[in-house]
Design a protein around this motif. Structure first.
Motif, PDB file in Angstrom:
ATOM      1  N   ARG A  95       0.824  -1.205   0.000  1.00 18.06           N
ATOM      2  CA  ARG A  95       0.000   0.000   0.000  1.00 18.06           C
ATOM      3  C   ARG A  95       0.859   1.257   0.000  1.00 18.06           C
ATOM      4  NH1 ARG A  95      -2.680  -1.313   4.004  1.00 18.06           N
ATOM      5  NH2 ARG A  95      -1.555  -0.169   5.603  1.00 18.06           N
ATOM      6  N   ASP A  96       1.914   1.240   0.793  1.00 19.07           N
ATOM      7  CA  ASP A  96       2.816   2.401   0.824  1.00 19.07           C
ATOM      8  C   ASP A  96       3.525   2.572  -0.513  1.00 19.07           C
ATOM      9  OD1 ASP A  96       2.061   2.754   3.432  1.00 19.07           O
ATOM     10  OD2 ASP A  96       3.853   1.838   4.300  1.00 19.07           O
ATOM     11  N   ARG A  97       3.889   1.460  -1.135  1.00 13.05           N
ATOM     12  CA  ARG A  97       4.573   1.551  -2.429  1.00 13.05           C
ATOM     13  C   ARG A  97       3.662   2.173  -3.480  1.00 13.05           C
ATOM     14  NH1 ARG A  97       4.997  -1.061  -7.103  1.00 13.05           N
ATOM     15  NH2 ARG A  97       3.366  -2.536  -6.497  1.00 13.05           N
ATOM     16  N   VAL A  98       2.397   1.722  -3.510  1.00 10.53           N
ATOM     17  CA  VAL A  98       1.443   2.286  -4.473  1.00 10.53           C
ATOM     18  C   VAL A  98       1.195   3.756  -4.179  1.00 10.53           C
ATOM     19  CG1 VAL A  98      -0.935   2.142  -5.293  1.00 10.53           C
ATOM     20  CG2 VAL A  98       0.362   0.048  -4.903  1.00 10.53           C
ATOM     21  N   SER A  99       1.069   4.096  -2.891  1.00 10.94           N
ATOM     22  CA  SER A  99       0.826   5.491  -2.515  1.00 10.94           C
ATOM     23  C   SER A  99       1.990   6.382  -2.925  1.00 10.94           C
ATOM     24  CB  SER A  99       0.590   5.583  -1.008  1.00 10.94           C
ATOM     25  OG  SER A  99       0.389   6.930  -0.615  1.00 10.94           O
ATOM     26  N   VAL A 100       3.205   5.914  -2.687  1.00  9.73           N
ATOM     27  CA  VAL A 100       4.380   6.705  -3.066  1.00  9.73           C
ATOM     28  C   VAL A 100       4.443   6.887  -4.580  1.00  9.73           C
ATOM     29  CG1 VAL A 100       6.898   6.672  -3.139  1.00  9.73           C
ATOM     30  CG2 VAL A 100       5.719   6.113  -1.020  1.00  9.73           C
ATOM     31  N   LYS A 101       4.111   5.828  -5.310  1.00  8.47           N
ATOM     32  CA  LYS A 101       4.115   5.930  -6.774  1.00  8.47           C
ATOM     33  C   LYS A 101       3.077   6.942  -7.237  1.00  8.47           C
ATOM     34  CE  LYS A 101       3.449   3.212 -10.973  1.00  8.47           C
ATOM     35  NZ  LYS A 101       3.150   1.854 -11.525  1.00  8.47           N
ATOM     36  N   GLU A 102       1.865   6.888  -6.673  1.00 11.71           N
ATOM     37  CA  GLU A 102       0.823   7.830  -7.068  1.00 11.71           C
ATOM     38  C   GLU A 102       1.226   9.267  -6.752  1.00 11.71           C
ATOM     39  OE1 GLU A 102      -2.671   6.554  -5.088  1.00 11.71           O
ATOM     40  OE2 GLU A 102      -3.072   4.892  -6.481  1.00 11.71           O
ATOM     41  N   ILE A 103       1.849   9.471  -5.594  1.00 11.54           N
ATOM     42  CA  ILE A 103       2.282  10.822  -5.227  1.00 11.54           C
ATOM     43  C   ILE A 103       3.348  11.326  -6.190  1.00 11.54           C
ATOM     44  CG2 ILE A 103       3.450  12.166  -3.450  1.00 11.54           C
ATOM     45  CD1 ILE A 103       2.064  10.436  -1.362  1.00 11.54           C
ATOM     46  N   ALA A 104       4.295  10.450  -6.542  1.00  9.80           N
ATOM     47  CA  ALA A 104       5.349  10.854  -7.470  1.00  9.80           C
ATOM     48  C   ALA A 104       4.776  11.212  -8.836  1.00  9.80           C
ATOM     49  CB  ALA A 104       6.378   9.736  -7.594  1.00  9.80           C
ATOM     50  N   VAL A 105       3.843  10.395  -9.336  1.00  3.90           N
ATOM     51  CA  VAL A 105       3.224  10.677 -10.629  1.00  3.90           C
ATOM     52  C   VAL A 105       2.418  11.976 -10.568  1.00  3.90           C
ATOM     53  CG1 VAL A 105       1.526   9.846 -12.299  1.00  3.90           C
ATOM     54  CG2 VAL A 105       3.185   8.268 -11.320  1.00  3.90           C
TER      55      VAL A 105
END
Length: 228
Positions: A95-105
């Protein structure tokens, strides 16, 4: 020669040691009989002792088995708890990995929004031609593949959660607060709005629908226009 007395039988002479040995043998035989009689009932008592020993050994084994089962249950519960914690950790990391990816995008696309606005204005003015048109369309395609979606159209109801009103007016042509002008389109990624649409809104004209009815009611109460 010795003379024998008539009428009396003569007893043979028995040595004293022989008499003592005979008495000893009789006493030993009597003692042996008594020992056998005393030892005879000892058989059941021995069996009872063996049974008690076996029962005590079985109870000890049962207690040891219970302890082993208890220890096994405790270790099983520990293992299940560790597995649950590991699964929760994996889900949290994912979940944290997906959240970090979404924030970066989202951060990247937010930086590109002014460029996309310039492309949109150039398209509206007919200036999107030649090589610049190809580059602009390629950039818009890449942004769309990354999940960027544009929203905001004239005529849609005003929603303060996704619209930002920069202009306000009244209009008899609308029945609710409506976006009548799109000053700057909005963008979202999935369900996340990264920029609201900046719009001009119009509200229904105050009293535009109620005034004719009120005049008609007043005329009815007055009995209509004056005659003659």
């Amino acid at each position: 020669m010795t003379e024998e007395t008539p009428g009396f039988a003569q007893e043979p002479d028995v040595p004293a040691d022989a008499e003592t040995d005979a008495a000893s043998d009789d006493a030993a035989a009597a003692a042996g009989s008594a020992s056998e009689e005393e030892a005879a009932p000892a058989g059941p008592a021995g069996d009872a002792t063996d049974g008690q020993g076996a029962a005590a050994g079985g109870a000890a084994l049962t207690a040891q088995l219970d302890q082993t089962r208890t220890a096994l249950n405790e270790r099983t519960q520990d293992l299940q708890r560790l597995q649950a914690e590991f699964q929760n950790y994996r889900r949290r990391v994912e979940r944290d990995r997906v959240s970090v990816k979404e924030i970066a995008v989202a951060n990247l696309l937010t930086e590109l929004l002014p460029v996309l606005d310039d492309i949109g204005r150039a398209r509206d003015h007919g200036e999107l031609v030649g090589g610049f048109k190809s580059v602009a369309e390629s950039l818009e395609m890449v942004a769309a593949k990354m999940g960027l979606m544009q929203f905001g159209k004239e005529g849609e109801p005003f929603d303060p959660t996704v619209h930002e009103a920069l202009m306000h007016s009244y209009s008899p042509e609308v029945t609710e607060t409506t976006c009548v002008q799109i000053l700057q389109p909005g963008y979202r990624i999935g369900e996340r709005t990264i920029r609201p649409a900046r719009v001009g809104v119009a509200e229904p004209q105050p009293g535009a629908q109620g005034e004719p009815d009120e005049h008609a009611a007043d005329d009815k109460d007055d009995g209509g226009p004056d005659e003659g």
